[in-house]
Design an enzyme around this catalytic site. Structure first.
Site, PDB file in Angstrom:
ATOM      1  N   ASP A 294      63.772  65.509 -13.795  1.00  0.00           N
ATOM      2  CA  ASP A 294      64.328  66.045 -15.038  1.00  0.00           C
ATOM      3  C   ASP A 294      63.644  65.435 -16.260  1.00  0.00           C
ATOM      4  O   ASP A 294      63.066  64.347 -16.195  1.00  0.00           O
ATOM      5  CB  ASP A 294      65.819  65.731 -15.135  1.00  0.00           C
ATOM      6  CG  ASP A 294      66.664  66.570 -14.203  1.00  0.00           C
ATOM      7  OD1 ASP A 294      66.094  67.305 -13.374  1.00  0.00           O
ATOM      8  OD2 ASP A 294      67.908  66.483 -14.298  1.00  0.00           O
TER       9      ASP A 294
ATOM     10  N   HIS B 242      63.648  61.248 -12.634  1.00  0.00           N
ATOM     11  CA  HIS B 242      63.271  61.598 -14.005  1.00  0.00           C
ATOM     12  C   HIS B 242      61.811  61.237 -14.267  1.00  0.00           C
ATOM     13  O   HIS B 242      61.396  60.117 -13.982  1.00  0.00           O
ATOM     14  CB  HIS B 242      64.167  60.868 -15.012  1.00  0.00           C
ATOM     15  CG  HIS B 242      65.608  61.275 -14.936  1.00  0.00           C
ATOM     16  ND1 HIS B 242      66.444  60.827 -13.943  1.00  0.00           N
ATOM     17  CD2 HIS B 242      66.348  62.107 -15.715  1.00  0.00           C
ATOM     18  CE1 HIS B 242      67.650  61.357 -14.115  1.00  0.00           C
ATOM     19  NE2 HIS B 242      67.620  62.128 -15.186  1.00  0.00           N
TER      20      HIS B 242
END
Length: 219
Positions: A27, A172
């Site tokens: 993400d 991430h």
């Protein structure tokens, strides 16, 4: 804000426990330079992942978004700016999805139908709007807790403690506040996780590949 909850409707969180398949997802990118470093690690092991991109960062660095797509990874949407107001009004939900979708399409040529909500938060109205747009809501079953300063060893330990097979792993490659968020620990942890689980007989899939597996199992 419960990633595996199905209370408000179906979301994709992976396959049945014990499956030999795993999906790496990232993400908050694209993020210079850590997305590129991550692509190098994945390329060395011929592993494909799924990247949920923030629209405003795609607009800043469409070249990185193109690199992700050209390397064969799957593209997902992660809102335009990752702000909590995403959940305030229906019109804001539609705007955030549309802007991010268009940015991704312009940069990569891919019209993604995968969406992960910012903060992993959903309400019934937002879920309905997502589905009405023909988009699949994608959540996760394992979280690496790598969005904050930490070490690769702690990230790997977080993942291994939760893994049961068939998992969608949340990691991430960026930070939603600004381009340039430090993610060396995520890159190093990815290298270790891929090495370990490939040697243990697991296969890494993109989210579309994993969803296809699920459909085949249910048919």
């Amino acid at each position: 804000m419960w990633s595996t909850s199905q209370n408000y409707g179906r979301t994709f969180i992976g396959l049945e426990s014990g499956s030999p398949y795993v999906a790496l997802t990232y993400d908050d990118g694209p993020n210079d330079p850590w997305t590129q470093r991550l692509l190098e690690v994945l390329d060395r092991r011929s592993v494909k992942a799924t990247f949920f991109l923030i629209g405003r960062f795609v607009a800043q660095r469409p070249d990185i978004a193109r690199d992700i797509a050209q390397a064969g990874h799957a593209i997902g949407l992660h809102s335009w700016d990752h702000r909590k107001r995403f959940f305030a009004r229906d019109c804001e939900v539609r705007l955030q999805i549309d802007e991010t979708r268009h940015a991704g399409l312009d940069a990569t040529g891919i019209d993604s139908n995968l969406f992960r909500p910012p903060f992993g938060a959903l309400r019934p109205g937002a879920l309905r709007i997502i589905r009405d747009a023909g988009i699949e809501p994608i959540m996760w079953s394992v979280t690496a807790h790598d969005w904050k300063p930490t070490t690769a060893e702690k990230v790997v330990a977080n993942i291994e403690r939760q893994m049961s097979g068939g998992d969608v792993i949340l990691m991430h490659d960026g930070g939603y506040n600004a381009m340039g968020a430090a993610r060396s620990h995520s890159v190093q942890a990815t290298d270790q996780i891929v090495t370990r689980y490939l040697s243990n007989g697991f296969e890494f899939l993109t989210i579309p590949e994993m969803m296809k597996k699920q459909r085949a199992i249910r048919s």
